[in-house]
Design an enzyme around this catalytic site. Structure first.
Site, mmCIF file in Angstrom:
data_model
loop_
_atom_site.group_PDB
_atom_site.id
_atom_site.type_symbol
_atom_site.label_atom_id
_atom_site.label_comp_id
_atom_site.label_asym_id
_atom_site.label_seq_id
_atom_site.Cartn_x
_atom_site.Cartn_y
_atom_site.Cartn_z
ATOM 1 N N ASP A 248 6.343 0.590 6.600
ATOM 2 C CA ASP A 248 4.879 0.430 6.449
ATOM 3 C C ASP A 248 4.321 1.551 5.590
ATOM 4 O OD1 ASP A 248 2.251 -0.300 6.747
ATOM 5 O OD2 ASP A 248 2.105 0.307 8.838
ATOM 6 N N ASP B 190 3.314 -6.396 3.357
ATOM 7 C CA ASP B 190 2.925 -5.291 4.241
ATOM 8 C C ASP B 190 3.298 -5.624 5.674
ATOM 9 O OD1 ASP B 190 1.846 -3.009 5.335
ATOM 10 O OD2 ASP B 190 -0.224 -3.710 5.248
ATOM 11 N N HIS C 206 3.909 2.737 12.482
ATOM 12 C CA HIS C 206 2.989 3.861 12.757
ATOM 13 C C HIS C 206 3.583 4.964 13.626
ATOM 14 C CE1 HIS C 206 -0.879 1.244 11.994
ATOM 15 N NE2 HIS C 206 -0.006 1.172 11.007
ATOM 16 N N HIS D 90 0.828 -1.218 0.000
ATOM 17 C CA HIS D 90 0.000 0.000 0.000
ATOM 18 C C HIS D 90 0.854 1.257 0.000
ATOM 19 C CE1 HIS D 90 0.309 0.883 4.378
ATOM 20 N NE2 HIS D 90 0.247 -0.418 4.541
ATOM 21 N N GLU E 262 -4.785 1.948 2.663
ATOM 22 C CA GLU E 262 -4.900 0.769 3.525
ATOM 23 C C GLU E 262 -5.077 1.180 4.981
ATOM 24 O OE1 GLU E 262 -3.513 -2.461 6.238
ATOM 25 O OE2 GLU E 262 -2.633 -0.494 5.971
ATOM 26 N N GLU E 263 -4.357 2.235 5.382
ATOM 27 C CA GLU E 263 -4.261 2.554 6.812
ATOM 28 C C GLU E 263 -5.581 2.998 7.440
ATOM 29 O OE1 GLU E 263 -2.010 1.656 8.568
ATOM 30 O OE2 GLU E 263 -0.087 1.692 7.540
#
Lengths: 457, 457
Positions: free
Chosen positions: B291, B353, B423, B279, B325-326
């Site tokens: 990520d 991912d 994140h 993503h 995606e997130e």
């Protein structure tokens, strides 16, 4: 009927043993991951003591610190084993530049190789010839090398999955390059750092002059991989450039030092000894966290984990923190000599000296019967993603223990990042991950547990 | 005799196929490790563009950049697939402190959870109650929670070897904690960061209010693990302390964005489609290198590696860089909808991912017949230490493609370090190792190659 009962009993006993093993190993991993001590010990070794070159004050502090920790662990015996070690000192920081035209210079990061002699006080400036490994010297011949600095620029092969294979393939130019180049009349050597990535860290490491008399020895330094690329590119543009370097390292007389040893006495076979260890000395540029602070604290942690899980060993389990792996192997040699002198029966030795990364498995130096037994344990490690059980080398420090009645083993952590750090200022505590370190210690403790349970064939 | 000959031919054909597969896979790995492109692409995505939250200027720049790269690769078709995406913005930096006595404050690092509402302009100050996960709310009950800030402090379980299991075990308090706590009259929630180590980075991530009307929504923020430890310790000393936090994030109307897609047309079965993807969006605190910048450049690299090794696919191989995606999964949802609308036959989809770390294997969401075929390929990956072939999840973006006639797969890199970065502001390019990234891309390309060769059962 009685025969069937016997078979039944045998099978259920085996299943029970396997279950007990899995239970003990699970407890080892859980304890390591929830309540590990190794990371805090490594923090102290790395950040309160730092690089621990043989014969240095830091090496002595590391002896004192680790002995103190072992003393606090409730082992049956803790002692220092005297070893005489070489004392090489780096002196003031090295300095080097490429002179592409008179007066036009580019500084490049270098460091003296361990054991090298100094340059003259004012440094050396000379023309440069580039070769790909030691074989390259013959290609050029004496005429082209005489009076020059030889630049060994053989890179590590990026296509090996096991990066140690790439290290082995290029390390000879570092270890023996200066000695060989001197035979062709070179005045110094510059060696590409053994690093798979491009960066600005020069990587030191042991080199040797063999029996070459002092007056014929030429100075040797490592250059960072980026520096090597720049030097090579500059030489392509103009083969007549000069290179300057200055270093004032030197070898001092041998000094006293120690292996640090602790043991838990076996309850059933106290005379059968299992060793787990790493080396306490390190190079001086970083703080030696991966090489080999990690292996030391993991080895100490093995004994702590066995005790913390309430395990009572049948055999004697010994942690040995070897001195002087990096530039002499005096600790490993002395340990084996004393073991032989005292008629000690070592049946298993495991070394961790490949960084504190996620453990992938172990390599074994042993006979086929023992390897078969080891392979029967593979499934016990599956839940921990420890999958690699191969024949191969073990560890430098335990090598001298080799005979027909011992299994030697080495922890095999993931090797992809190791040479980013190895022997350079980039080998620091920040690059060790707590969980990865703990998983390594738990894997080692589990293997030691199995050898304690089942002995060797 | 004729039968025997047939058996002989069959066996030699199989051996030859296996040899050809090993040769092709070896070439893929060698090309990735000597001449990879993914690391340079990731450098651009991370350091020239940065964090790519859905709807942001950076997300659009990432679409433009990756499309440009795909355009340059000589694929048969490259296009953008429109997707409407949510646009949530963080606003000015969040601020929080623990007030252990009136006027005596300790600042702690927090960040708003993705999708959270703002606090009132002047922030919220209130008493705090600590709970261990959502279940903890019921234990305390409305009386003790009313008017308070709920502090969700359930830590990730350190004993799982697969750290995603620990993530799954604690993520509900982040995703649904605010919505649940509001039912008990809480005025805000502070959630312990989903991080296995102790440090100062708050980790954001998606949260949801479900159908709760706007006026009943309460703000939610993550606190760093060190901050969580401090808050918990302070509460133990004095349960009557106050906590203050201020954030001014908000949700704006949906905006236009894109999935970025490129494909090589199959020579024999062009209507059978194999997808490989990651993503393109990321959270905004770091630069989204692990990520999922890593997964994007690895997926692009799969097509480049197949071309660079001269391989001509039998089936159509498509790279899809999914948007959003997130915080919405709009890209994955839209891609599957369009595929269904166009009657496209997808037989295999692979997502990366889980970070750019050393690949350990793959997990598969498929039937038993296909899993058996996949297991027969295991030995081909052994030389690359890719050993883990398990049934399990695949990837969020490819999930909507699921039906009975597709194999879904996820790359499984080593997971020990992933949640140190995930994140948070600590997800940056410096933490991606070039070789590890390349080994992942090569593993993916090899698996795609095998599905292209043999199709599915």
């Amino acid at each position: 009927m009685r025969y069937l009962l016997l078979v039944f009993l045998l099978i259920t006993t085996q299943i029970e043993a396997q279950n007990n093993d899995q239970k003990q190993i699970n407890e080892i991993y859980n304890t390591a991951l929830t309540n590990g001590s190794g990371y805090a010990w490594l923090n102290y070794l790395s950040n309160q003591i730092g690089g621990r070159l043989s014969g240095s004050l830091q090496a002595q502090k590391a002896v004192d610190y680790t002995k103190k920790i072992l003393d606090s662990m409730g082992l049956d015996r803790v002692w220092l084993q005297p070893v005489r070690v070489p004392k090489w000192v780096r002196g003031t920081p090295e300095f080097a530049y490429i002179e592409s035209d008179p007066g036009l210079t580019n500084n490049v990061p270098i460091c003296a190789l361990g054991g090298s002699v100094a340059t003259p006080l004012g440094g050396i400036k000379a023309g440069v010839v580039e070769v790909q490994g030691i074989e390259g010297l013959k290609v050029l011949g004496k005429e082209k090398i005489q009076g020059k600095i030889v630049f060994f620029n053989k890179a590590m092969d990026p296509t090996n999955i096991d990066t140690y294979m790439s290290y082995s393939g290029s390390v000879d130019q570092r270890y023996a390059g200066a000695n060989e180049a001197a035979k062709y009349g070179a005045v110094g050597v510059i060696v590409r750092s053994l690093n798979l990535r491009l960066d600005d860290f020069p990587h030191t490491g042991a080199m040797s002059y063999g029996d070459t008399p002092m007056e014929s020895r030429i100075p040797a330094a490592a250059i960072s991989t980026n520096g090597a690329e720049l030097l090579s590119a500059t030489l392509k543009l103009n083969p007549d450039i000069n290179f300057f370097f200055r270093q004032n390292c030197k070898m001092l007389p041998d000094v006293d030092s120690y292996n640090v040893i602790g043991e838990i006495k076996g309850s059933t076979y106290p005379n059968e000894i299992l060793v787990v260890g790493g080396h306490l000395d390190s190079w001086d540029l970083g703080d030696g966290s991966h090489d080999d602070g990690a292996g030391c604290v993991q080895s100490m942690e093995v004994l702590r984990l066995l005790k913390a899980t309430g395990y009572k060993p049948k055999r004697t389990i010994r942690v040995v923190l070897f001195m002087n792996e990096e530039n002499g192997l005096r600790g490993g040699t002395e340990y084996a000599e004393q073991a032989s002198k005292n008629n000690e029966k070592h049946i298993f030795a495991l070394e961790s000296d490949a960084g504190g990364f996620t453990p992938r498995g172990f390599s074994f130096d042993c006979n086929q019967a023992n390897f078969k037994q080891i392979e029967s344990w593979k499934s016990l490690f599956e839940p921990y993603l420890v999958h690699l059980f191969v024949k191969g080398g073990s560890g430098a420090d335990i090598g001298p223990l080799k005979n027909d009645n011992i299994v030697l083993a080495g922890l095999r952590p993931d090797s992809q990042r190791y040479f980013d750090h190895h022997h350079s200022a980039n080998d620091t505590f920040a690059h060790v991950n707590k969980r990865e370190l703990e998983l390594g210690a738990a894997s080692m403790a589990s293997l030691v547990y199995l050898f304690d349970q089942y002995g060797i064939k």
